[in-house]
Write a protein that holds these residues in place. Structure first.
Motif, PDB file in Angstrom:
ATOM      1  N   PHE A 212       0.829  -1.204   0.000  1.00 23.74           N
ATOM      2  CA  PHE A 212       0.000   0.000   0.000  1.00 23.74           C
ATOM      3  C   PHE A 212       0.865   1.257   0.000  1.00 23.74           C
ATOM      4  N   VAL A 213       1.927   1.264   0.802  1.00 22.72           N
ATOM      5  CA  VAL A 213       2.820   2.427   0.850  1.00 22.72           C
ATOM      6  C   VAL A 213       3.423   2.689  -0.527  1.00 22.72           C
ATOM      7  N   GLN A 214       3.841   1.613  -1.202  1.00 22.64           N
ATOM      8  CA  GLN A 214       4.425   1.771  -2.526  1.00 22.64           C
ATOM      9  C   GLN A 214       3.395   2.284  -3.530  1.00 22.64           C
ATOM     10  N   GLU A 215       2.166   1.768  -3.465  1.00 23.63           N
ATOM     11  CA  GLU A 215       1.107   2.244  -4.351  1.00 23.63           C
ATOM     12  C   GLU A 215       0.821   3.724  -4.085  1.00 23.63           C
ATOM     13  N   LEU A 216       0.789   4.093  -2.826  1.00 21.54           N
ATOM     14  CA  LEU A 216       0.532   5.484  -2.454  1.00 21.54           C
ATOM     15  C   LEU A 216       1.595   6.411  -3.030  1.00 21.54           C
ATOM     16  N   LEU A 217       2.865   6.051  -2.867  1.00 20.93           N
ATOM     17  CA  LEU A 217       3.951   6.907  -3.342  1.00 20.93           C
ATOM     18  C   LEU A 217       4.016   6.950  -4.861  1.00 20.93           C
ATOM     19  N   SER A 218       3.493   5.934  -5.530  1.00 28.74           N
ATOM     20  CA  SER A 218       3.467   5.972  -6.995  1.00 28.74           C
ATOM     21  C   SER A 218       2.368   6.895  -7.503  1.00 28.74           C
ATOM     22  N   ARG A 219       1.408   7.217  -6.645  1.00 31.60           N
ATOM     23  CA  ARG A 219       0.274   8.050  -7.067  1.00 31.60           C
ATOM     24  C   ARG A 219       0.460   9.525  -6.743  1.00 31.60           C
ATOM     25  N   VAL A 220       1.323   9.835  -5.801  1.00 28.75           N
ATOM     26  CA  VAL A 220       1.483  11.233  -5.416  1.00 28.75           C
ATOM     27  C   VAL A 220       2.716  11.812  -6.097  1.00 28.75           C
TER      28      VAL A 220
ATOM     29  N   ARG B 156      10.789   1.865   1.287  1.00 30.18           N
ATOM     30  CA  ARG B 156      10.716   0.407   1.383  1.00 30.18           C
ATOM     31  C   ARG B 156      11.658  -0.130   2.448  1.00 30.18           C
ATOM     32  N   PHE B 157      12.750   0.585   2.713  1.00 24.00           N
ATOM     33  CA  PHE B 157      13.744   0.125   3.684  1.00 24.00           C
ATOM     34  C   PHE B 157      13.742   0.945   4.971  1.00 24.00           C
ATOM     35  N   ARG B 158      12.660   1.696   5.191  1.00 24.68           N
ATOM     36  CA  ARG B 158      12.554   2.447   6.451  1.00 24.68           C
ATOM     37  C   ARG B 158      12.593   1.462   7.626  1.00 24.68           C
ATOM     38  N   ASP B 159      13.258   1.844   8.682  1.00 18.81           N
ATOM     39  CA  ASP B 159      13.353   1.045   9.912  1.00 18.81           C
ATOM     40  C   ASP B 159      14.031  -0.302   9.689  1.00 18.81           C
ATOM     41  N   THR B 160      14.884  -0.387   8.670  1.00 18.78           N
ATOM     42  CA  THR B 160      15.725  -1.564   8.487  1.00 18.78           C
ATOM     43  C   THR B 160      17.177  -1.137   8.694  1.00 18.78           C
ATOM     44  N   PRO B 161      18.100  -2.088   8.845  1.00 18.68           N
ATOM     45  CA  PRO B 161      19.516  -1.708   9.023  1.00 18.68           C
ATOM     46  C   PRO B 161      20.087  -0.928   7.838  1.00 18.68           C
ATOM     47  N   HIS B 162      19.397  -0.963   6.700  1.00 19.73           N
ATOM     48  CA  HIS B 162      19.931  -0.315   5.498  1.00 19.73           C
ATOM     49  C   HIS B 162      19.300   1.049   5.232  1.00 19.73           C
ATOM     50  N   GLY B 163      18.288   1.420   6.023  1.00 18.16           N
ATOM     51  CA  GLY B 163      17.567   2.650   5.756  1.00 18.16           C
ATOM     52  C   GLY B 163      18.444   3.884   5.783  1.00 18.16           C
ATOM     53  N   GLU B 164      19.287   4.001   6.803  1.00 17.80           N
ATOM     54  CA  GLU B 164      20.141   5.188   6.929  1.00 17.80           C
ATOM     55  C   GLU B 164      21.152   5.258   5.790  1.00 17.80           C
ATOM     56  N   THR B 165      21.734   4.113   5.437  1.00 21.63           N
ATOM     57  CA  THR B 165      22.718   4.094   4.345  1.00 21.63           C
ATOM     58  C   THR B 165      22.079   4.526   3.035  1.00 21.63           C
ATOM     59  N   LEU B 166      20.916   3.965   2.714  1.00 23.65           N
ATOM     60  CA  LEU B 166      20.247   4.302   1.465  1.00 23.65           C
ATOM     61  C   LEU B 166      19.842   5.772   1.434  1.00 23.65           C
ATOM     62  N   SER B 167      19.365   6.299   2.547  1.00 23.49           N
ATOM     63  CA  SER B 167      18.979   7.711   2.596  1.00 23.49           C
ATOM     64  C   SER B 167      20.190   8.617   2.378  1.00 23.49           C
ATOM     65  N   ARG B 168      21.306   8.260   2.998  1.00 22.75           N
ATOM     66  CA  ARG B 168      22.530   9.068   2.858  1.00 22.75           C
ATOM     67  C   ARG B 168      23.016   9.072   1.411  1.00 22.75           C
ATOM     68  N   VAL B 169      23.082   7.896   0.801  1.00 23.70           N
ATOM     69  CA  VAL B 169      23.573   7.812  -0.572  1.00 23.70           C
ATOM     70  C   VAL B 169      22.592   8.492  -1.533  1.00 23.70           C
ATOM     71  N   ALA B 170      21.294   8.365  -1.265  1.00 21.22           N
ATOM     72  CA  ALA B 170      20.300   9.031  -2.108  1.00 21.22           C
ATOM     73  C   ALA B 170      20.464  10.540  -2.045  1.00 21.22           C
ATOM     74  N   ALA B 171      20.736  11.074  -0.860  1.00 21.66           N
ATOM     75  CA  ALA B 171      20.957  12.510  -0.710  1.00 21.66           C
ATOM     76  C   ALA B 171      22.196  12.957  -1.488  1.00 21.66           C
ATOM     77  N   GLU B 172      23.245  12.142  -1.480  1.00 21.20           N
ATOM     78  CA  GLU B 172      24.446  12.459  -2.262  1.00 21.20           C
ATOM     79  C   GLU B 172      24.134  12.460  -3.753  1.00 21.20           C
ATOM     80  N   LEU B 173      23.242  11.560  -4.155  1.00 20.22           N
ATOM     81  CA  LEU B 173      22.897  11.441  -5.564  1.00 20.22           C
ATOM     82  C   LEU B 173      22.131  12.673  -6.038  1.00 20.22           C
ATOM     83  N   VAL B 174      21.309  13.261  -5.158  1.00 20.72           N
ATOM     84  CA  VAL B 174      20.601  14.487  -5.517  1.00 20.72           C
ATOM     85  C   VAL B 174      21.605  15.596  -5.810  1.00 20.72           C
ATOM     86  N   ASP B 175      22.688  15.613  -5.052  1.00 17.26           N
ATOM     87  CA  ASP B 175      23.717  16.644  -5.212  1.00 17.26           C
ATOM     88  C   ASP B 175      24.491  16.460  -6.507  1.00 17.26           C
TER      89      ASP B 175
END
Length: 631
Positions: free
Chosen positions: A6-14, A545-564
């Motif tokens: 449901f979360v994925q469907e929601l984010l695909s619609r907004v 999709r990886f919120r509250d998993t051991p990989h969430g912080e890593t993915l968020s950090r790398v994604a932020a670098e990618l925006v830059d």
């Protein structure tokens, strides 16, 4: 307790830009939107929102995330409340558990997307042996490369041609996707027959509908898919998915009336063109295009029908206008459409005409002036009377002021007299109804025009303070000094975050698991190997999709670098292939080192020596197979 599907469907619609613009005034710059960060005090705009990635990031304080994450940060909501708030904005019901109807809806959507993909492959396969279809495209001057780029196909002149690829031809999915028609006698047959097929993509590249053009004479000349759960023609534009980079490079977009115009312009190197889908330009179309560029050029035939279509486009654009954007109208000579014009005059002439197109305000004044006899008091009064409901709908305050002045000059009145006349006419007419806010209503200009003085500003000033007091994300300043070159795993992770589907091409056994980036990359690959689809809501959905998993912080950090610093799309696939080659070379090199160490310490048996020879040969082939980039 909220299903991940449901979360994925929601984010695909907004659209994250729509979500954030409810609370923060954004300004487009390049491909992204910027504002002063609502989470820390600053004077320069370092808060970036990426519509392509569906991700926000502040270069000042480091806060970042998806649309759900923004609501949590800004409003101090928990995850569940943020999802409910976002779902309410798009009219979705949040399920109580994984057994609700929403996952079934997700499955139904996936079945529709798959049916469209299968049908598109079938139509493409039918084009090559269809001599009459190939001859038609050649007569229109199209090359095989352009036909392949737009994935053109051919629907054979058969009543049930799709039965060849859909064994269950009676499946409900085929009707829901608009691929077949059931007549009153219960007979089912293909919707598209003996037509050139133009696949229609959504903004993420998924096929959601088709357009079909007759080869010879016949009606209708163009046939579109009906509206389906995937396709709403008033919201989609043909060619936009393929044109996005060209629009950014050219600095403007050309809106034409037909599929063939888009394809023919691309044949001549004009790839920044899109087309409406058998309907007049809608406010949503304008809103979508103004997210891509600051200049939109509507191209119409110069005849009466073209003028009427242009006027409808003008009327539907008024409430989406911005002071930092230009809408213009290009009218071709009566004997030409975009296809014939570019063939007769060339691409440079077409580009020059597009750049010299008539701005919206001038077109509005010229058209109204032509309708009235301005040499009489009655004609001037009628001119102002007709202008009033149009001018008052303009959402860009500075442009609106300029148009009011132009109306006054044309009518021989003062600006104050025209403004007073507009007020009187508005008071006399029934209040204009609006079923829902028009796209663009949350732009900075519209907020200034529509919000009572002080009210909107007070709300926006209060909310960031409240959000800042409840924010839990740890902000990190940028590290200074010379940066260490990224590892192979880190580079691959950044590439996969830019193109998540590429994770399926990675050999999971070779990914180093000695770093947070490597472990996060392995987690994404494992996700796909379990049959879970790539999140359709952009980079933000993947992070969620990886919120509250051991990989969430890593993915968020790398994604932020990618925006830059995103990889250049022109070389990104080459870089991916180079990095894969380096990954293989590193693995081979590590195994060689182990065997050489073993040889020095205790010697190698025959099998080990044979393996060492194989590895040395493999390493040589990897190196000679292409340049391994210095990553």
């Amino acid at each position: 307790m909220i299903p991940q599907s449901f979360v994925q469907e929601l984010l695909s619609r907004v659209d994250i830009v729509d979500v954030i613009e409810r609370y923060v005034s954004l300004k487009k710059s390049g491909a992204n939107y910027f504002a002063c960060c609502p989470f820390h005090g600053e004077k320069s705009a370092s808060f970036s929102v990426s519509p392509s990635k569906q991700f926000y990031h502040c270069f000042g304080c480091g806060v970042h995330g998806s649309a759900v994450g923004f609501l949590m940060e800004y409003s101090g909501l928990g995850f569940v409340d943020a999802v409910k708030e976002l779902a309410n904005q798009v009219g979705l019901q949040v399920p109580d558990d994984g057994r609700s109807a929403t996952p079934a809806h997700d499955d139904a959507s996936e079945r529709l997307y798959e049916a469209m993909a299968v049908a598109a492959r079938f139509y493409r396969d039918q084009l090559k042996p269809a001599r009459q279809a190939i001859d038609y495209l050649k007569r229109r001057g199209l090359s095989g490369q352009v036909a392949a780029r737009f994935e053109l196909g051919y629907a054979p002149d058969e009543w049930q041609g799709l039965q060849k690829v859909f064994p269950d031809y009676q499946a409900k999915t085929l009707a829901d996707a608009g691929l077949v028609i059931d007549n009153d006698q219960g007979r089912r047959y293909d919707r598209f027959r003996n037509r050139i097929i133009f696949p229609i993509h959504d903004r993420r590249g998924r096929i959601i509908a088709f357009g079909g053009r007759v080869l010879d004479k016949g009606e209708p000349k163009y046939l579109n898919s009906p509206e389906t759960p995937l396709f709403e023609k008033g919201r989609e534009l043909y060619g936009l998915f393929l044109a996005q980079k060209a629009i950014r490079d050219a600095g403007f977009v050309v809106v034409v009336e037909g599929y063939m115009d888009v394809v023919a312009l691309a044949q001549f190197g004009i790839e920044n063109a899109v087309a409406t889908l058998g309907t007049a330009t809608t406010p949503h179309h304008v809103h979508t295009l103004l997210r891509q560029t600051d200049r939109v050029v509507f191209c119409f035939d110069g005849d009466a029908a073209g003028r009427r279509a242009a006027w409808r486009a003008l009327e539907n654009a008024l409430e989406s206008l911005r002071d930092d954007a230009t809408l213009a109208f290009l009218f071709l000579p009566a004997e030409h459409d975009p296809d014939s014009f570019v063939r007769a005059e060339g691409a440079d002439a077409f580009r020059a005409a597009a750049l010299a197109a008539t701005p919206l305000a001038r077109f509005l004044i010229q058209t109204l002036s032509e309708r009235h006899a301005l040499d009489s008091a009655e004609g001037r009064a009628a001119f102002v009377h007709e202008a009033a409901p149009l001018v008052t709908r303009i959402s860009a305050p500075l442009l609106k002021l300029q148009v009011v002045k132009s109306v006054a000059e044309t009518a021989g009145m003062t600006q104050g007299e025209v403004e007073f006349a507009f007020e009187q006419l508005a008071a006399q007419a029934p209040r204009r109804r609006s079923a829902e806010p028009q796209p663009g209503a949350h732009s900075a200009a519209a907020l200034t025009a529509a919000t009572p003085p002080g009210e909107g500003r007070e709300r926006r000033d209060r909310a960031p303070t409240r959000a800042a007091s409840t924010r839990t994300t740890t902000s990190r300043p940028r590290a200074g000094g010379r940066r260490k070159p990224p590892s192979t795993a880190s580079t691959l992770l950044r590439l996969v975050l830019q193109h998540p589907i590429w994770a399926a091409r990675l050999p999971v056994a070779l990914i180093p698991d000695d770093s947070a980036e490597g472990l996060a990359l392995i987690a994404i690959i494992d996700l796909l190997s379990l049959g879970e689809p790539v999140p359709a809501g952009g980079l933000g959905a993947l992070i969620e999709r990886f919120r509250d998993t051991p990989h969430g912080e890593t993915l968020s950090r790398v994604a932020a670098e990618l925006v830059d610093s995103e990889f250049d799309e022109a070389v990104v696939e080459t870089l991916f292939d180079d990095t894969l080659r380096k990954l293989n070379a590193d693995s081979v090199g590590n195994e060689i080192a182990v065997l050489l160490q073993q040889d020095r310490e205790q010697g190698l048996d025959t099998a080990a020596r044979h393996r060492l020879s194989e590895l040395l040969l493999e390493k040589r082939n990897l190196v000679s197979g292409g340049k391994v980039s210095d990553l």
